[in-house]
Write an enzyme that holds these catalytic residues in place. Structure first.
Site, PDB file in Angstrom:
ATOM      1  N   HIS A  67       0.869  -0.787   0.057  1.00 41.15           N
ATOM      2  CA  HIS A  67      -0.180   0.241   0.090  1.00 41.15           C
ATOM      3  C   HIS A  67       0.811   0.980   0.081  1.00 41.15           C
ATOM      4  O   HIS A  67       1.731   0.996   0.743  1.00 41.15           O
ATOM      5  CB  HIS A  67      -1.490  -0.362   1.264  1.00 41.15           C
ATOM      6  CG  HIS A  67      -0.406  -0.050   2.480  1.00 41.15           C
ATOM      7  ND1 HIS A  67       0.343   0.831   3.205  1.00 41.15           N
ATOM      8  CD2 HIS A  67      -0.204  -1.244   3.231  1.00 41.15           C
ATOM      9  CE1 HIS A  67       0.776   0.733   4.384  1.00 41.15           C
ATOM     10  NE2 HIS A  67       0.924  -0.392   4.274  1.00 41.15           N
ATOM     11  N   ASP A  69      -0.595   4.651   0.866  1.00 42.80           N
ATOM     12  CA  ASP A  69      -1.031   5.390   1.862  1.00 42.80           C
ATOM     13  C   ASP A  69      -0.195   5.156   3.102  1.00 42.80           C
ATOM     14  O   ASP A  69       0.107   4.097   3.291  1.00 42.80           O
ATOM     15  CB  ASP A  69      -2.611   4.848   2.022  1.00 42.80           C
ATOM     16  CG  ASP A  69      -2.956   3.485   2.741  1.00 42.80           C
ATOM     17  OD1 ASP A  69      -2.310   1.758   2.439  1.00 42.80           O
ATOM     18  OD2 ASP A  69      -3.727   3.229   3.177  1.00 42.80           O
ATOM     19  N   ASP A 100       6.929   0.793   7.354  1.00 43.26           N
ATOM     20  CA  ASP A 100       4.613   1.061   6.439  1.00 43.26           C
ATOM     21  C   ASP A 100       4.196   2.272   5.669  1.00 43.26           C
ATOM     22  O   ASP A 100       3.340   2.562   5.849  1.00 43.26           O
ATOM     23  CB  ASP A 100       3.871   0.660   8.317  1.00 43.26           C
ATOM     24  CG  ASP A 100       2.835   0.288   7.698  1.00 43.26           C
ATOM     25  OD1 ASP A 100       2.807  -0.578   7.095  1.00 43.26           O
ATOM     26  OD2 ASP A 100       2.175   0.312   8.893  1.00 43.26           O
ATOM     27  N   GLU A 134      -5.132   0.474   2.840  1.00 36.76           N
ATOM     28  CA  GLU A 134      -4.662  -0.400   3.481  1.00 36.76           C
ATOM     29  C   GLU A 134      -5.049  -0.037   5.185  1.00 36.76           C
ATOM     30  O   GLU A 134      -5.512  -0.476   6.291  1.00 36.76           O
ATOM     31  CB  GLU A 134      -3.363  -1.033   3.087  1.00 36.76           C
ATOM     32  CG  GLU A 134      -3.289  -2.712   3.965  1.00 36.76           C
ATOM     33  CD  GLU A 134      -2.683  -2.524   5.235  1.00 36.76           C
ATOM     34  OE1 GLU A 134      -2.606  -3.597   5.914  1.00 36.76           O
ATOM     35  OE2 GLU A 134      -2.263  -1.257   6.055  1.00 36.76           O
ATOM     36  N   GLU A 135      -4.541   1.672   5.265  1.00 34.85           N
ATOM     37  CA  GLU A 135      -4.650   1.126   6.576  1.00 34.85           C
ATOM     38  C   GLU A 135      -6.138   2.388   6.489  1.00 34.85           C
ATOM     39  O   GLU A 135      -6.500   2.720   7.566  1.00 34.85           O
ATOM     40  CB  GLU A 135      -3.616   2.621   6.643  1.00 34.85           C
ATOM     41  CG  GLU A 135      -1.665   2.310   6.709  1.00 34.85           C
ATOM     42  CD  GLU A 135      -1.762   1.706   7.886  1.00 34.85           C
ATOM     43  OE1 GLU A 135      -2.607   1.283   8.363  1.00 34.85           O
ATOM     44  OE2 GLU A 135      -0.197   1.284   7.217  1.00 34.85           O
ATOM     45  N   GLU A 163       4.446  -5.807   4.253  1.00 33.73           N
ATOM     46  CA  GLU A 163       4.234  -5.712   5.617  1.00 33.73           C
ATOM     47  C   GLU A 163       5.396  -5.787   6.466  1.00 33.73           C
ATOM     48  O   GLU A 163       6.133  -6.878   6.261  1.00 33.73           O
ATOM     49  CB  GLU A 163       2.901  -5.887   5.950  1.00 33.73           C
ATOM     50  CG  GLU A 163       2.004  -5.749   5.681  1.00 33.73           C
ATOM     51  CD  GLU A 163       1.019  -4.035   5.800  1.00 33.73           C
ATOM     52  OE1 GLU A 163       1.963  -3.520   6.215  1.00 33.73           O
ATOM     53  OE2 GLU A 163       0.807  -4.029   5.142  1.00 33.73           O
ATOM     54  N   HIS A 349       3.419   3.186  13.062  1.00 30.86           N
ATOM     55  CA  HIS A 349       2.169   3.759  13.134  1.00 30.86           C
ATOM     56  C   HIS A 349       2.972   5.195  14.277  1.00 30.86           C
ATOM     57  O   HIS A 349       1.522   5.488  14.895  1.00 30.86           O
ATOM     58  CB  HIS A 349       1.581   3.495  13.360  1.00 30.86           C
ATOM     59  CG  HIS A 349       0.652   2.830  12.048  1.00 30.86           C
ATOM     60  ND1 HIS A 349      -0.633   1.921  12.327  1.00 30.86           N
ATOM     61  CD2 HIS A 349       1.342   2.219  11.168  1.00 30.86           C
ATOM     62  CE1 HIS A 349      -0.573   1.710  11.234  1.00 30.86           C
ATOM     63  NE2 HIS A 349       0.097   1.536  10.637  1.00 30.86           N
TER      64      HIS A 349
HETATM   65 ZN    ZN Z   1       1.668  -1.184   6.414  1.00 25.67          ZN
END
Ligand code: ZN
Length: 376
Positions: A67, A69, A100, A134-135, A163, A349
């Protein structure tokens, strides 16, 4: 000179692609892949941009998935450097998405470019399945691309999801499956009234307690070779008016199960509802299906990746199904072998998200070697 993986990771991080925005990341990826002989299909669903790119029309199809995003930056004042202005300090690349998973995307691309140059007549096909949600709520992303592919019977045979699977060191862990996740909102109905007149009330808290006690004590399974035992957790309970002399009308409890391949969501739903019926309580239940469990048993993909890790870092990776859900759950049900392999997930994150530059370069070599093992 900056390693091409690092340069590309920086260029991707500089694009502020907070979910579900792609902010031109996929276009940048496509321009690299076009030069390597890929053809692209851009699949926009509502607010989400997805791409399916493929080189070759033969089987097996080896797919990189991921992903573009990222999660929001959060409190900017806590960032030592701006989240969307990538900075390298002491060999560590900082920026939102560094781990990520823009670092992985860069590593995949550079590995693919190198592989195609070294083995232009490789076996099978190489594909990219990239999404920008994805997020987010994961409604218009990977799952819809998979629906599109399934509708025309186009299959992925092997898939590496980029990931951040690594725990303490790069490639110490490869995820070869994920637990399933199912949640429920359960409301018990009683009859509100004054505590001093018990004959005139039905106390939903009293109804709920034995049911919740029984649910929380169920031994669901023993897990298996790949999965820990299934876990049931109550997450919230809400009931009561705040007054000390009122029995409430309802009590609502929320719970979640992380479950192994020994169970299915249908078995879980049936067992919970049969307990509710046995207790003879009045209730409503709303189930949310977050993802079925999947497992990729050792086979051509796991072997290719484990051998690659051994060749590049000289160590054996362990297989694990721990952690939350990922887009692998949408790809695996098609019959594809799916694993997750990416950088160390320690800062994902968080503010000041970062990744080791050396790790991204090594990850590029692992992805490259995985392609060599699988497609030559
Ligand atoms: Zn991810």
């Amino acid at each position: 000179m900056t390693h091409p993986t690092i340069a590309l990771a920086q260029a991707l991080i500089a694009r502020e692609s907070v979910t579900p925005e792609d902010a031109g990341c996929q276009q940048m990826m496509q321009s690299h892949l076009s030069k390597a002989g890929f053809e692209h299909e851009i699949l926009v669903f509502e607010d989400t941009t997805n791409m399916w790119s493929r080189r070759g029309d033969k089987s097996p199809v080896f797919c990189f998935a991921g992903h573009t995003d990222v999660v929001p930056a959060g409190d900017l004042s806590l960032w030592k450097t701006p989240p969307f202005e990538p900075v390298i300090k002491d060999g560590v690349l900082y920026g939102r998405g560094a781990a990520d998973m823009k670092g992985s995307l860069a590593a995949m691309l550079v590995a693919t470019e190198r592989f195609v140059k070294d083995y232009p007549d490789h076996k099978g096909s190489i594909a990219y399945l990239i999404t920008s949600d994805e997020e987010g709520p994961f409604i218009n992303g990977t799952t819809r691309v998979i629906d599109t592919l399934e509708a025309r019977n186009e299959k992925i045979d092997m898939c590496i999801v980029g990931e951040p699977s690594s725990s303490l060191q790069l490639a110490d862990i490869v995820k070869n499956g994920r637990r399933g996740s199912i949640s429920a909102k359960l409301t018990f109905h009683g009859k509100q009234g004054h505590v001093a007149y018990p004959d005139h009330v039905t106390n939903p808290i009293h109804l709920a307690m034995p049911v919740l006690a029984e649910l929380s004590q169920i031994h669901w399974d023993n897990g298996n070779e790949y999965f820990p035992e299934t876990s049931f957790q109550l997450t919230n309970i809400e009931g009561g008016t705040g007054a000390l002399n009122v029995v409430p009308q309802t009590v609502t409890a929320w719970f979640n199960l992380r479950y192994s391949t020994e169970l299915t969501d249908a078995i879980i739903v049936e067992r919970v509802e049969s307990i509710l019926k046995q207790h003879g309580v009045k209730y409503d239940i709303e189930w949310t299906y977050n993802g079925k469990p999947f497992i990729t048993e050792p086979g051509s993909l796991v072997n290719s990746v484990q051998k690659a890790i051994e060749t590049v870092v000289g160590k054996e990776a362990s297989l694990s199904t721990s952690g939350g859900t990922s887009d692998g759950r949408f790809i695996a049900p098609t019959g594809a072998q799916v694993i997750e392999l990416g950088p160390v997930n320690k800062t994902i994150h968080q503010v000041n998200e970062c990744v080791s530059c050396d790790d991204l370069i090594t990850l590029t070599d692992i992805y490259y070697q995985s392609l060599v093992n699988a497609l030559t």
